[in-house]
Design a protein around this motif. Sequence first.
Motif, PDB file in Angstrom:
ATOM      1  N   ALA A  86       0.880  -1.233  -0.018  1.00  0.00           N
ATOM      2  CA  ALA A  86      -0.034  -0.074  -0.188  1.00  0.00           C
ATOM      3  C   ALA A  86       0.808   1.254   0.086  1.00  0.00           C
ATOM      4  CB  ALA A  86      -0.787  -0.014   1.176  1.00  0.00           C
ATOM      5  N   SER A  87       1.923   1.417   0.645  1.00  0.00           N
ATOM      6  CA  SER A  87       2.922   2.421   1.057  1.00  0.00           C
ATOM      7  C   SER A  87       3.440   2.674  -0.532  1.00  0.00           C
ATOM      8  CB  SER A  87       3.878   2.367   2.055  1.00  0.00           C
ATOM      9  OG  SER A  87       3.200   2.085   3.216  1.00  0.00           O
ATOM     10  N   VAL A  88       3.887   1.494  -1.065  1.00  0.00           N
ATOM     11  CA  VAL A  88       4.768   1.847  -2.356  1.00  0.00           C
ATOM     12  C   VAL A  88       3.745   2.222  -3.335  1.00  0.00           C
ATOM     13  CG1 VAL A  88       5.924   0.377  -4.117  1.00  0.00           C
ATOM     14  CG2 VAL A  88       6.514  -0.036  -1.796  1.00  0.00           C
ATOM     15  N   VAL A  89       2.468   1.645  -3.726  1.00  0.00           N
ATOM     16  CA  VAL A  89       1.599   2.196  -4.567  1.00  0.00           C
ATOM     17  C   VAL A  89       1.382   3.535  -4.268  1.00  0.00           C
ATOM     18  CG1 VAL A  89      -1.054   2.064  -5.075  1.00  0.00           C
ATOM     19  CG2 VAL A  89       0.539   0.029  -4.800  1.00  0.00           C
ATOM     20  N   THR A  90       0.965   3.980  -3.118  1.00  0.00           N
ATOM     21  CA  THR A  90       0.969   5.495  -2.862  1.00  0.00           C
ATOM     22  C   THR A  90       1.977   6.402  -3.341  1.00  0.00           C
ATOM     23  OG1 THR A  90      -0.521   4.789  -0.800  1.00  0.00           O
ATOM     24  CG2 THR A  90       0.161   7.197  -0.934  1.00  0.00           C
ATOM     25  N   LEU A  91       3.050   6.258  -2.796  1.00  0.00           N
ATOM     26  CA  LEU A  91       4.297   6.971  -3.014  1.00  0.00           C
ATOM     27  C   LEU A  91       4.682   6.842  -4.431  1.00  0.00           C
ATOM     28  CD1 LEU A  91       6.385   8.624  -1.931  1.00  0.00           C
ATOM     29  CD2 LEU A  91       7.843   6.610  -1.516  1.00  0.00           C
TER      30      LEU A  91
ATOM     31  N   GLY B 203       4.747   8.998 -10.090  1.00  0.00           N
ATOM     32  CA  GLY B 203       4.406   8.795 -11.234  1.00  0.00           C
ATOM     33  C   GLY B 203       3.399   9.621 -11.822  1.00  0.00           C
ATOM     34  N   VAL B 204       2.382   9.907 -11.143  1.00  0.00           N
ATOM     35  CA  VAL B 204       1.380  10.901 -11.741  1.00  0.00           C
ATOM     36  C   VAL B 204       1.900  12.268 -11.773  1.00  0.00           C
ATOM     37  CG1 VAL B 204      -0.683  11.895 -11.150  1.00  0.00           C
ATOM     38  CG2 VAL B 204      -0.505   9.633 -10.729  1.00  0.00           C
ATOM     39  N   ALA B 205       2.564  12.780 -11.020  1.00  0.00           N
ATOM     40  CA  ALA B 205       3.034  14.198 -11.346  1.00  0.00           C
ATOM     41  C   ALA B 205       4.241  14.026 -12.399  1.00  0.00           C
ATOM     42  CB  ALA B 205       4.067  14.549  -9.833  1.00  0.00           C
ATOM     43  N   LEU B 206       5.202  13.270 -12.580  1.00  0.00           N
ATOM     44  CA  LEU B 206       5.956  13.020 -13.591  1.00  0.00           C
ATOM     45  C   LEU B 206       5.198  12.999 -14.925  1.00  0.00           C
ATOM     46  CD1 LEU B 206       8.899  10.895 -12.532  1.00  0.00           C
ATOM     47  CD2 LEU B 206       9.130  13.399 -12.811  1.00  0.00           C
ATOM     48  N   GLY B 207       4.222  12.026 -14.999  1.00  0.00           N
ATOM     49  CA  GLY B 207       3.457  11.838 -16.060  1.00  0.00           C
ATOM     50  C   GLY B 207       2.672  13.065 -16.745  1.00  0.00           C
ATOM     51  N   LEU B 208       1.948  13.678 -15.819  1.00  0.00           N
ATOM     52  CA  LEU B 208       1.236  14.690 -16.109  1.00  0.00           C
ATOM     53  C   LEU B 208       2.191  15.857 -16.546  1.00  0.00           C
ATOM     54  CD1 LEU B 208      -1.099  15.421 -13.150  1.00  0.00           C
ATOM     55  CD2 LEU B 208      -1.928  14.931 -15.604  1.00  0.00           C
ATOM     56  N   LEU B 209       3.315  16.015 -16.098  1.00  0.00           N
ATOM     57  CA  LEU B 209       4.246  17.371 -16.476  1.00  0.00           C
ATOM     58  C   LEU B 209       4.802  16.758 -17.711  1.00  0.00           C
ATOM     59  CD1 LEU B 209       6.216  17.984 -13.336  1.00  0.00           C
ATOM     60  CD2 LEU B 209       4.466  19.379 -14.383  1.00  0.00           C
ATOM     61  N   ALA B 210       5.037  15.593 -18.107  1.00  0.00           N
ATOM     62  CA  ALA B 210       5.700  15.304 -19.589  1.00  0.00           C
ATOM     63  C   ALA B 210       4.446  15.105 -20.527  1.00  0.00           C
ATOM     64  CB  ALA B 210       6.385  13.786 -19.375  1.00  0.00           C
ATOM     65  N   GLY B 211       3.297  14.951 -20.117  1.00  0.00           N
ATOM     66  CA  GLY B 211       2.349  14.708 -21.137  1.00  0.00           C
ATOM     67  C   GLY B 211       1.716  16.059 -21.375  1.00  0.00           C
TER      68      GLY B 211
END
Length: 290
Positions: free
Chosen positions: A95-100, A105-113
């Motif tokens: 659960a901790s790994v998925v949250t972090l 991942g979402v921050a990097l993916g949003l910025l890149a896309g």
Amino acid sequence: MAVISDTMPAASETWRFIRRLLKRRTVAIGVLILALFIGLAILAPWVSPYSPSKLSIVNRLKAPSGTFWFGTDEFGRDVLSRTIYSGRLSLLVGASVVTLSAVIGVALGLLAGFFRRLDAPIARLIDAMMAFPDILLAIALVAALGPSLLTVIIALAIVYSPRLARTVRASTLVIRELPYVEAAQALGISTFHIMTRHVLRNLLSPILVQGTFLFASAMLAEAGLSFLGLGVSPEIPTWGTMIAAGRQYVGQADWMTYFPGFAIILSVLSLQMVGDGLRDMLDPRLQRDL
């Protein structure tokens, strides 16, 4: 890609989706197994017959019986109790790994896309990280940071966040060109508002599906690191350390490796079954084939 409407789905639609999902036998079995593991982890102090750390040399290497359902280990500790308590740590790590990983991942993916000038450097960073085998990169990070529960979570989050970042980036590239996003930009709506309200909300489905697979991968990787002695402290029971200790007694006390091994297989398999079901239900291309 299906685009979610701007209004939140009604509660009745949510329950209808859950009922449709649970009608699939594999998903229902996966949910039941996962719920069993979660319930045992939460109720471990009450359902475990013995303390997971209680030593009893008199009962050393006892075979499974009515007294010790899963047998005992080389120190006379109850394997069933240790298996139950080990599930708590595996679920916590997953659960901790998925949250972090989702945050990174979402921050990097949003910025890149969303921002074209950031796409190339972030995409190259993601490709570079994914070029290394997951377990080798995790071992290197844990060895550099020092073995502990926190470092295991951080290392695995760094390892698995590129997977989520790539998924988010690919979806953002498509959503960014849709008319309603261009209309929002023309109206002068702030970029942050567009990214969070109009783009991110339409990425919840792939993020949710990918999160179930990352959960399973994180639990499996944690067991592998513990097996290699790079996980948490040896005093804390984990499925990986139990298997590592039991390999010395293969042929003499096989139950020491069988039961924690079965626990890993069942927990990871249940998450994969749920993830497959979510993917099939949320992907409109696959829905037409159901």
